[in-house]
Each structure stands twice: as C-alpha cells, then as structure tokens.
Motif scaffolding. Structure first.
Motif, mmCIF file in Angstrom:
data_model
loop_
_atom_site.group_PDB
_atom_site.id
_atom_site.type_symbol
_atom_site.label_atom_id
_atom_site.label_comp_id
_atom_site.label_asym_id
_atom_site.label_seq_id
_atom_site.Cartn_x
_atom_site.Cartn_y
_atom_site.Cartn_z
ATOM 1 N N LYS A 100 0.830 -1.196 0.000
ATOM 2 C CA LYS A 100 0.000 0.000 0.000
ATOM 3 C C LYS A 100 0.868 1.250 0.000
ATOM 4 C CE LYS A 100 -3.747 2.340 2.461
ATOM 5 N NZ LYS A 100 -4.718 2.284 3.575
ATOM 6 N N ASN A 101 0.537 2.186 -0.884
ATOM 7 C CA ASN A 101 1.185 3.490 -0.874
ATOM 8 C C ASN A 101 0.370 4.408 0.028
ATOM 9 O OD1 ASN A 101 2.265 6.009 -1.298
ATOM 10 N ND2 ASN A 101 2.164 5.936 -3.533
ATOM 11 N N SER A 102 0.916 4.743 1.188
ATOM 12 C CA SER A 102 0.183 5.539 2.176
ATOM 13 C C SER A 102 0.221 7.027 1.872
ATOM 14 C CB SER A 102 0.764 5.294 3.566
ATOM 15 O OG SER A 102 0.674 3.933 3.906
ATOM 16 N N TYR A 103 0.915 7.420 0.827
ATOM 17 C CA TYR A 103 1.159 8.851 0.621
ATOM 18 C C TYR A 103 0.419 9.444 -0.557
ATOM 19 C CZ TYR A 103 4.775 7.626 3.876
ATOM 20 O OH TYR A 103 5.438 7.166 4.983
ATOM 21 N N VAL A 104 -0.533 8.697 -1.109
ATOM 22 C CA VAL A 104 -1.319 9.245 -2.212
ATOM 23 C C VAL A 104 -2.315 10.240 -1.651
ATOM 24 C CG1 VAL A 104 -2.995 8.744 -3.996
ATOM 25 C CG2 VAL A 104 -1.047 7.242 -3.680
ATOM 26 N N GLY A 105 -2.274 11.454 -2.112
ATOM 27 C CA GLY A 105 -3.205 12.476 -1.676
ATOM 28 C C GLY A 105 -3.572 13.361 -2.833
ATOM 29 N N ARG A 106 -4.175 14.483 -2.547
ATOM 30 C CA ARG A 106 -4.577 15.408 -3.603
ATOM 31 C C ARG A 106 -3.338 16.090 -4.160
ATOM 32 N NH1 ARG A 106 -9.970 18.638 -2.896
ATOM 33 N NH2 ARG A 106 -10.465 16.454 -2.566
#
Length: 529
Positions: free
Chosen positions: A332-338
C-alpha cells in the motif's frame, strides 16, 4: 501555485467514497506545559479520524487564540504557528465533514461568545435534531451572529450558538441546560478562558477518554492520543457526563442517565488498532474477528493476505485459526493524496494501483484468501479481485470480518446511502458474483459482537441491523448538508475503502450500475479495471 492539501483525492472518482469516520477531538489543561504542541501530537495520533481540516485553540487565562486550516495536521501547523498559540489550556480538532461541507468556514474548533467571554469547541459525532436546535437558537438569539453568521453550516456551530447563555448563568450552567437537549452522537471538548470541559452523549456512541499528565489533564477521542503525549489513562468519560477542569481541579456532573450504545464499527474499522475501548483492545478484537471468521467460513487455500492496513489484524487471526500461512500480497502506498494534477486516462484505468500494488512473485499461482474489514459499494473489492487475478492468483476467496452493511449511519460515520450499499437487495452469492470472487464469507453478527467482549445491549449495530438506538427525525431533517439545502446527503465520518474508492476508474462505477440493471454479467473476473 497551490500545494497539495493532503486530502484523499475523491476527485479521481467524483462522488465516490466509502465510510468515513467523523472527527478526532483533543483537550488539555496543563499549566507549565506547551499545550499547543501537546495538542498537535495528540491530533497527529487521531489523524485517521479526519483528514479534511485541523485546528487548535489555546487560552492563557485571559484570551483565546485559534489557528485552523484545511489539510492534514502536519500541513496545517508548523513551529511558527504553534509558537503563537500560548497558554495552559487547549482544544484541538481534526475533521471529516459529518454535517456541513468541507470548507474553511466549517473547520473546528468553532468560536462563540458567551455571557462572560468566549467559547472554543470541538465536536466528534453527528446530531440528529440539528433542525430543531437551530430553531431554538433563532428563538433565543434572534440576531444571529458568530459562526452561523459567518457561514458555518455544521451542527457544531449550532451547539456553539446555544452555549451563548446569559448573564445569570456560567458556561458550565449553560452547558448543563443545553446538553440534555442534544440528540444523536456527540463527544464535545470545549473551553472558555479559564476552564476545560468534556461531554459525551448518554449513549456513548463515540469514544472519549480522560488521561493524567504530571502537571495536568488530557481528554481525547482515543487512548492512542494519550499514549503519544505521555498521559496515563484514567478512565473513559462516561455517557451522559460533563467533566470540568480548572485551577480548582477536576469535577464531574451528570446531565443525563447513561444508556450505553457504543459503536461496534469502532472495533471493526474506525479506531486505531492500538486503542482500547471499554476495556477491550481494538487490535485484539480484530484478530479475534479473524479467528471466528476462519471458523465460520473455512476454505482450502495457500495464503492468507490482508487488504492493508485495516484488514491486517483480522487476516492474522484467520491465518492463526486456519493454519494457512499469513503473507503480505499487497503493498500500500500511504502517501497518495490530492496533487492538483489531473490524472491521465491511462492512470484512471489503473486507478487502484495508485494505492495498492500486488507482489506478483508472492501470489502467482496461489489460492488466496483476501481478508478485509467490510464491503460498502463493492467497487474496491471488485477492482482488487481483478488485479489479483491479473497478477496470477489461481483462486481469490474474499473474507469480510463484519456482517453485510445494509443501513446508513446517522451517528457519525459517512457511509453510502442505503441504495448504494451493495449488500442491500443482493444475496451473498450475488455480491460474490459482482466482485468476481471464487467465494465470499461475512462474519456473523454474533461472531463480531463476541469478539468485542461487550454485551450486545451496550452496542450500536445499526449499520448491520437497521435498529437505531437513538430515535431519528423525519428524513427531511437528516443529511450531511442539512443547513445547506437544497443539497443533501447522509453523512458523517471517513470509513472503509474511502481512500481506495477515491482512486478507482469511473468504469468501475459504471460497471456496477450496469450490473445492478442486469445489462452485463456479474463479476467478469478477467476484465481489467
């Protein structure tokens, strides 16, 4: 150029999100301590309860200062902003919009005048009688000012307005008159210039705990927030209790008789695994749910993998009980944001890989058991099953560590509407076909409740059973955007799959809609998402 605000990017799939947990609250009374920094780290521990905005208010005994903005706790605050928040009392809040849209005007803590000063308030939960309370505000204070006048459209602003009071009553006395009028789920942490207050609804739907510092007191949504600031756990704030903390110490009063109905979904998904609720560790409860799931729905397989991170404890329990090896099959990539960068069509088509990517060498040729905490619309699981098959999985068996979600929540979790919940109107095997799995098993309601070690009568299970322990008003008086009519939706907090639903391709939603209409076969497992 604007920077990312850290919010999960629902824009990648407009109007598509899973259950969201409402908010996190934190309060501290500690002379001699850097209360703004304590609040910052406390909110950091509660970030999972809301990622839309964050704020901290402090008081030095004579004036209240407040700093709040949109974004994650780590993005809203820095050393410079925290250094301006002086005092020995603080109230902090991290928000997911439950009532009212996601906007700066609706960020918390809210501010309001009282008969003798100012009140700053943070709220976790969702009121069910907001419309009635708004009428009471208009009746008592015809000249609307404060947060409501500035465009705040939340139930929190309505509570803040009701705490205005009069010259004949202290804030504490006003609170004791107002709190019994509130209906729904609420954990309130508020303060004036000299005193910190904490209150919890008579049902205790959402968690709220009291902790002790060497030189003061802390209240927080979860015990994990006490741990991070070095506070020792004292006890839970009791349902129907108002706690007052000032220079004379701590005192407690009851404003309503306790009728405990704690949210069972806190154990399933919402709370951090390192939190303890009603004496039961959340991690231990989730592991036990996995064990019971293995007993209820065994299957021959080679590997048990979780949907990270929320499915991990239950997957561990399933592996322990079944004897099938546990493994990490997804990263899981925990850093995907807007990002403010529009995704290309290619990225949209591979949307879920922004968040999850399979370890092909681990899963190729294997019969997999994939454990997740819940299924909301089914889009995430459908895309996940397809991705695992594409990566070479021989079989994909989905196991869910909670019963089917068939009813919306009005007490602080932002589920989909009932019509959008995949388990509404479909049998389990039809859901299995829809998501493309080889088999599907949900944990029974009895198994879930037994894992919490709580008496059934002390839990709210409305999202699974449709039995609402707090009476609901007519439908026109419900909805996230109640004070922003004509827009309306059910709503409260961030929940399961909220971060994954946000990155699914629009085709996934379209396929689901067509499947419901019978225009395409359920669950074409070979179709790439």
């Amino acid at each position: 150029m604007p920077g990312g605000d850290g919010l999960l990017n629902h824009d990648l799939l407009p109007n598509e999100k899973g259950p969201q947990d409402a908010c996190g609250v934190f309060g501290v009374w500690a002379p001699g301590e850097e209360v703004a920094k304590l609040s910052y780290f406390g909110l950091y521990a509660l970030q999972h309860r809301g990622q839309e905005s964050a704020g901290i208010a402090t008081s030095d005994g004579s004036k209240i200062l407040i700093y709040k903005d949109m974004g994650l706790v780590s993005q809203v605050f820095n050393e410079a902003s925290l250094s301006t928040l002086l005092g020995h009392i603080a109230v902090g809040h991290t928000r997911y919009s439950t009532t009212g849209s996601s906007s700066w005007q609706n960020a918390q803590p809210t501010l309001g005048r009282t008969s003798s000063g100012t009140v700053a308030l943070g709220h976790n939960g969702n009121l069910t009688n907001t419309a009635e309370l708004l009428e009471l505000v208009r009746e008592r204070y015809p000249k609307v000012d404060g947060e409501l006048a500035r465009g705040n459209t939340t139930d929190t602003a309505v509570i803040t307005a009701l705490l205005t009071g009069d010259l004949d009553h202290t804030l504490e006395a006003t609170a004791l008159e107002v709190l019994p009028r509130l209906r729904g789920a609420y954990c309130l942490v508020f303060m004036d210039e000299t005193t910190l207050y904490a209150a919890r609804d008579p049902q205790g739907v959402r968690p709220l705990v009291l902790g002790r510092l060497e030189r003061g007191w802390v209240v927080a949504s979860e015990t994990a927030a006490l741990d991070i600031v070095g506070a020792s756990f004292v006890r839970e704030v009791e349902p129907g209790e108002l706690i007052t903390i000032d220079e004379n110490g701590l005192r407690t009063q009851r404003f309503a008789k306790a009728d405990p109905k704690g949210c069972v979904f806190e154990y399933v998904y919402l709370a951090r695994p390192d939190t303890t609720i009603a004496g039961r560790g959340v991690h231990e409860a989730r592991v036990e749910m996995g064990r019971k799931l293995a007993a209820e729905y065994p299957v021959e397989a080679d590997l048990v993998i979780p949907t990270p991170e929320s499915g991990t404890p239950a997957a561990i329990g399933y592996a322990q009980a079944s004897g099938i090896p546990f493994g990490q099959g997804l990263v899981k990539n925990s850093y995907v944001g807007r990002t403010f960068i529009a995704p290309s069509q290619t990225i949209r088509q591979r949307g879920i890989r922004l968040k999850l990517n399979p370890l092909k060498n681990v899963i190729k040729g294997k019969r997999l058991i994939v454990v997740d905490d819940s299924i909301v619309r089914g889009n995430t699981q459908r895309a996940l099953v397809s991705m695992l098959r594409e990566a070479g999985a021989a079989e994909v068996h989905v196991r869910i560590s909670s019963p089917p979600i068939t009813w919306p929540c009005f007490y602080g979790i932002d589920f989909a509407s009932r019509a959008e919940l995949i388990a509404t109107g479909l049998e389990v095997d039809e859901v299995r076909q829809s998501i493309g799995a080889d088999s599907l098993g949900y944990l029974s309601e009895d198994g879930m409740i037994e894992a919490t070690e709580q008496p059934r009568e002390r839990l709210c299970t409305a999202c699974f059973t449709g039995v609402y322990p707090i009476a609901l008003p007519e439908s026109q008086h419900l909805g996230k955007n109640l004070l922003e009519r004509p827009a309306a939706s059910n709503g409260c907090d961030p929940g399961p799959d909220s971060d994954l639903e946000a990155v699914l391709a629009p085709a996934a939603r379209q396929e689901e809609a067509l499947a419901r209409l019978g225009q395409v076969p359920f669950g074409d497992p070979g179709r790439p998402e």
